[in-house]
Motif scaffolding. Structure first.
Motif, PDB file in Angstrom:
ATOM      1  N   TYR A   5       0.764  -1.245   0.000  1.00 49.72           N
ATOM      2  CA  TYR A   5       0.000   0.000   0.000  1.00 49.72           C
ATOM      3  C   TYR A   5       0.796   1.295   0.000  1.00 49.72           C
ATOM      4  CZ  TYR A   5      -0.017  -0.617   5.127  1.00 49.72           C
ATOM      5  OH  TYR A   5       0.300  -0.806   6.426  1.00 49.72           O
ATOM      6  N   ILE A   6       2.064   1.276   0.342  1.00 51.85           N
ATOM      7  CA  ILE A   6       2.830   2.504   0.140  1.00 51.85           C
ATOM      8  C   ILE A   6       3.392   2.432  -1.279  1.00 51.85           C
ATOM      9  CG2 ILE A   6       4.829   3.889   0.835  1.00 51.85           C
ATOM     10  CD1 ILE A   6       2.943   3.978   3.085  1.00 51.85           C
ATOM     11  N   SER A  38      -5.825   4.421  10.546  1.00 52.72           N
ATOM     12  CA  SER A  38      -6.132   5.221   9.349  1.00 52.72           C
ATOM     13  C   SER A  38      -5.110   5.065   8.219  1.00 52.72           C
ATOM     14  CB  SER A  38      -6.303   6.689   9.737  1.00 52.72           C
ATOM     15  OG  SER A  38      -7.466   6.814  10.515  1.00 52.72           O
ATOM     16  N   PRO A  39      -3.792   4.977   8.501  1.00 48.98           N
ATOM     17  CA  PRO A  39      -2.865   4.775   7.376  1.00 48.98           C
ATOM     18  C   PRO A  39      -3.175   3.503   6.585  1.00 48.98           C
ATOM     19  CG  PRO A  39      -1.664   5.494   9.314  1.00 48.98           C
ATOM     20  CD  PRO A  39      -3.067   5.195   9.761  1.00 48.98           C
ATOM     21  N   VAL A  40      -3.607   2.460   7.269  1.00 46.26           N
ATOM     22  CA  VAL A  40      -3.957   1.213   6.568  1.00 46.26           C
ATOM     23  C   VAL A  40      -5.123   1.476   5.614  1.00 46.26           C
ATOM     24  CG1 VAL A  40      -4.818  -1.149   6.855  1.00 46.26           C
ATOM     25  CG2 VAL A  40      -3.150  -0.228   8.469  1.00 46.26           C
ATOM     26  N   TYR A  61      -0.541   8.680   3.080  1.00 45.84           N
ATOM     27  CA  TYR A  61      -1.212   9.116   4.314  1.00 45.84           C
ATOM     28  C   TYR A  61      -0.299   8.791   5.490  1.00 45.84           C
ATOM     29  CZ  TYR A  61      -4.984   9.504   7.809  1.00 45.84           C
ATOM     30  OH  TYR A  61      -5.770   9.859   8.868  1.00 45.84           O
ATOM     31  N   VAL A  62      -0.029   9.798   6.294  1.00 46.49           N
ATOM     32  CA  VAL A  62       0.907   9.604   7.420  1.00 46.49           C
ATOM     33  C   VAL A  62       0.347  10.161   8.734  1.00 46.49           C
ATOM     34  CG1 VAL A  62       3.069   9.555   6.093  1.00 46.49           C
ATOM     35  CG2 VAL A  62       2.076  11.744   6.721  1.00 46.49           C
ATOM     36  N   GLY A  95     -13.328   6.570   7.277  1.00 45.25           N
ATOM     37  CA  GLY A  95     -12.118   6.739   6.467  1.00 45.25           C
ATOM     38  C   GLY A  95     -12.453   6.784   4.986  1.00 45.25           C
ATOM     39  N   ILE A  96     -13.323   5.895   4.555  1.00 44.02           N
ATOM     40  CA  ILE A  96     -13.708   5.854   3.138  1.00 44.02           C
ATOM     41  C   ILE A  96     -14.366   7.174   2.720  1.00 44.02           C
ATOM     42  CG2 ILE A  96     -15.413   4.801   1.571  1.00 44.02           C
ATOM     43  CD1 ILE A  96     -14.512   2.077   2.650  1.00 44.02           C
TER      44      ILE A  96
END
Ligand code: ATR
Length: 299
Positions: free
Chosen positions: A4-5, A27-29, A44-45, A268-269
């Motif tokens: 995902y990164i 949230s990063p996931v 996203y960090v 999150g979505i």
């Protein structure tokens, strides 16, 4: 699913989370999984803001950051640093998502629409339902407003401190008087100790206190198994532990029980959709949910 990164380069857009603490955030996931699925050049960090929230928000804007999530303890405090707050978020009094616009960030609350989408998917319908909210803090108040907006038939708030439950009920009746022409729900506030006064078996119970949250996994707001017979379904807004004591008692009474992980997924979505102007499909949502469960080691 791709790692995902993705590749970070000169055109990568950044979003992040502002809170204290942020080490255990999921949230990063959520967002980096979505970026990989959409093939978006996006990262996203987490940003751990110990103090200086104003500088953090202004700094993020100056750094051309596309959007922010805001978590504990800043969801209300952040509102004064925004160019505008969406009407629903204003009513709730909490913002968890900032969207970059010309001149500053606009604040939204995606927690309540997130809860609503999660409940819909789980087949729990607030419309015409009897909604029993446990707790009378900020989250419980937001849930009560959601239930009223979605047309619940009855809303009861059960809380240790009766006055706080009564305050929410008073506010709800004022809001409803302004917005509804007819068909307002029956509203009720009860002290926690008087749950036996509730009629039974049709309540959608929403656990909106922090009781039972990790590491106090064995704590529960009401221990009496008889109480859970009054519920049609139980929703705990806690997601760690994955199965709370409240959920265990709901299940022991033979009723379906849900945790707050899906609410977290959908808040999150909705934020991701606001930032990136895309629509996340059901399939994609499922894939992200699996990634979240893997992160929580509950596969
Ligand atoms: P939030 O803003 O996250 O909702 P909060 O405002 O601190 O958090 O609200 C916490 C809620 O959990 C309150 O309703 C609180 O009850 P009181 O209003 O009586 O304080 C409830 N709560 C917390 N710990 C509790 C406990 N051990 N037993 C019963 N209720 C509890």
């Amino acid at each position: 699913m791709k790692e995902y990164i993705g590749q970070i380069n000169g055109r990568t857009r950044t979003c992040g989370l502002v809170g204290n603490p942020v080490e255990h955030t999921m949230s990063p996931v959520i967002h980096n999984s979505l970026a990989a699925m959409f093939g978006q050049n996006f990262v996203y960090v987490p940003f751990h803001v110990r103090d200086g929230l104003q500088e953090a928000i202004e700094g993020a804007y100056a750094l051309n950051i596309l959007g922010m999530n805001v978590t504990v303890p800043y969801k209300s405090e952040v509102m004064q640093y925004l160019v505008r707050t969406d009407a629903k978020a204003e009513q709730i009094g909490a913002v968890n998502t900032l969207v970059r616009t010309e001149g500053g960030y606009v604040g939204y609350n995606t927690d309540m629409p997130g809860l609503y989408r999660a409940m819909e998917e789980d087949g729990i319908c607030l419309c015409g339902g009897q909604v029993l909210i446990l707790g009378a803090g900020g989250v419980a108040r937001a849930v009560a407003l959601l239930a009223a907006e979605k047309g619940a038939e009855k809303i009861c708030i059960l809380n240790r401190t009766l006055g706080k439950a009564q305050d929410i009920i008073t506010e709800l009746s004022e809001v409803l008087a302004e917005t509804k022409e007819n068909g307002t729900p029956e509203l009720l506030a009860l002290p926690l100790s008087e749950y036996e006064k509730l009629g039974g078996e049709e309540w959608i119970g929403i656990q909106a206190t922090s009781v039972g949250m990790f590491p106090q996994n064995e704590d529960v707001i009401i221990k009496d198994a008889g109480f859970y017979q009054k519920l049609k379904a139980g929703y705990d807004l806690i997601f760690n532990p994955y199965e709370t004591k409240f959920m265990k008692l709901v299940k022991a009474a033979g009723k379906p029980a849900y945790n707050g992980l899906k609410m977290l997924l959908y808040q999150g979505i909705i934020a991701y959709e606001l930032w990136n102007g895309v629509a996340v499909t059901e399939e994609q949502a499922k894939e992200v949910f699996e990634a979240m469960k893997k992160e929580m080691k509950v596969q």
